[in-house]
Design a protein around this motif. Sequence first.
Motif: not given
Length: 455
Positions: A154-181
């Motif tokens: 149960e603790k691992v399940k909670e931790f996985v959800e916490e981690a995925r929210k952090v991963y998404e925040k990191r990934d969303a940041r780079v979507r504002e850039l492109s190879e042309e930039d």
Amino acid sequence: MFENIPVNVGAAYEGERIRSANMFVELAGPKSIGAELVRVKEDVEDGRIKVIGPDLDEMKQGERHPFGIKIEIAGKDLEEDLEGVIERKIHELCNYVQGFMHLNQRDQIWCRVSVEAKEAGFRLKHLGEVLIALFKEEFNIIDKISVTLITDEEKVKEFVEEARKVYEKRDARVRELSEEDVDVFYGCVMCQSFAPTHVCIVTPDRPALCGAMNWFDCRAAHKIDPEGPIFEVEKGEVIDEIRGEYSGANDAVLEKSQGTIEKVYLHSVFEYPHTSCGCFEAIAFYIPELDGIGIVHRNYKGETPLGIPFSTMAGQCSGGKQVEGFCGLSIEYMRSPKFLRADGGYERIVWMPKEIKEMVFDFIPEELRDKIPTEEEAVTIEEIKEFLKEKGHPIVKRWKEEKEVTKEKKEEKEEAEETPAVYAPELALPTSGGVRIVLKNAKIYAEKIIIKKKK
């Protein structure tokens, strides 16, 4: 440094594989859940190691348990942007422990402990001690560090959800850039211990295959460790913008693959696809019967439309090989506007598991969302073909166009074969000015031969 650790610790054990016959227990992996996460905090109890749930001496041989690795760090020069960089090092440093195997990253981790390590007295708390010591040695900007290892389900399940929210925040940041930039990409050879010719090219539009490192992460990693496994790649000349071929990337893969790989297309599975290591989150694979591309991830347990599971397919294209029609990739790359754009992007995707589709649903063009089948609608080639026809997938139009082209070529060939020919060992052509043209062994084709009587 490791006098109290009952097994050896060192880089010599990196790449060690623990097979099922020699396994005491499996932690996380494709048949369980798990995650790893590094967070920068202001207040960290230095050296604290906490095990939540049963330790190895409370487990039985052959069992499988969920697993979470949470590391908190503090230091005046640490910033949030470095979390992903330091987190990616968990993979390498865990594998320094003899008898402990760590594969993959983020919420895809897969760990095993050998029978010999357990019998020698190795416990999860020892893993915590090793990580604390090695992280402080690797990163002198870490002043304080604590490690929490979780095996309670149960603790691992909670931790996985916490981690995925952090991963998404990191990934969303780079979507504002492109190879042309940008003028600089990054390369990573962290996986060359088990994939000697693999060179991961990371751009704003193409995260690392493992999904753990985006362009910003690589920039931060290179900044704090210029001599490390992550290095700058000058973009150089744009050779093919659609395929994603750059002179700088070609030079980098040629050099770092020991001359094995000469060029790479970043956005195609054909001709020169990106090499694959083994840490990839998913695989894009060509389905010849449909002239389309399928996607499968490591959590998918069934057979793909090719009649083989993910594990078999991964074995065929991993290890640093460049295999046309197969390409490892991250789930985040499927959210990129350049996702396989040389091959048609989502208009060429004809199958994927439901779990992936739900993860990238908002990034699939709206008009295609109900036209790409999952395992719930179709699995075999014929089932997929009927589904695509029924839904009016763009690939159906492609089939018709290719059929027409094939028919035209066939007719042209037949017409050429049926065209009457006149063969002459020697043929003289009438000319003026005292010049005579003679054709030797001439074969003349004509649509029509007309014979007229001379008056």
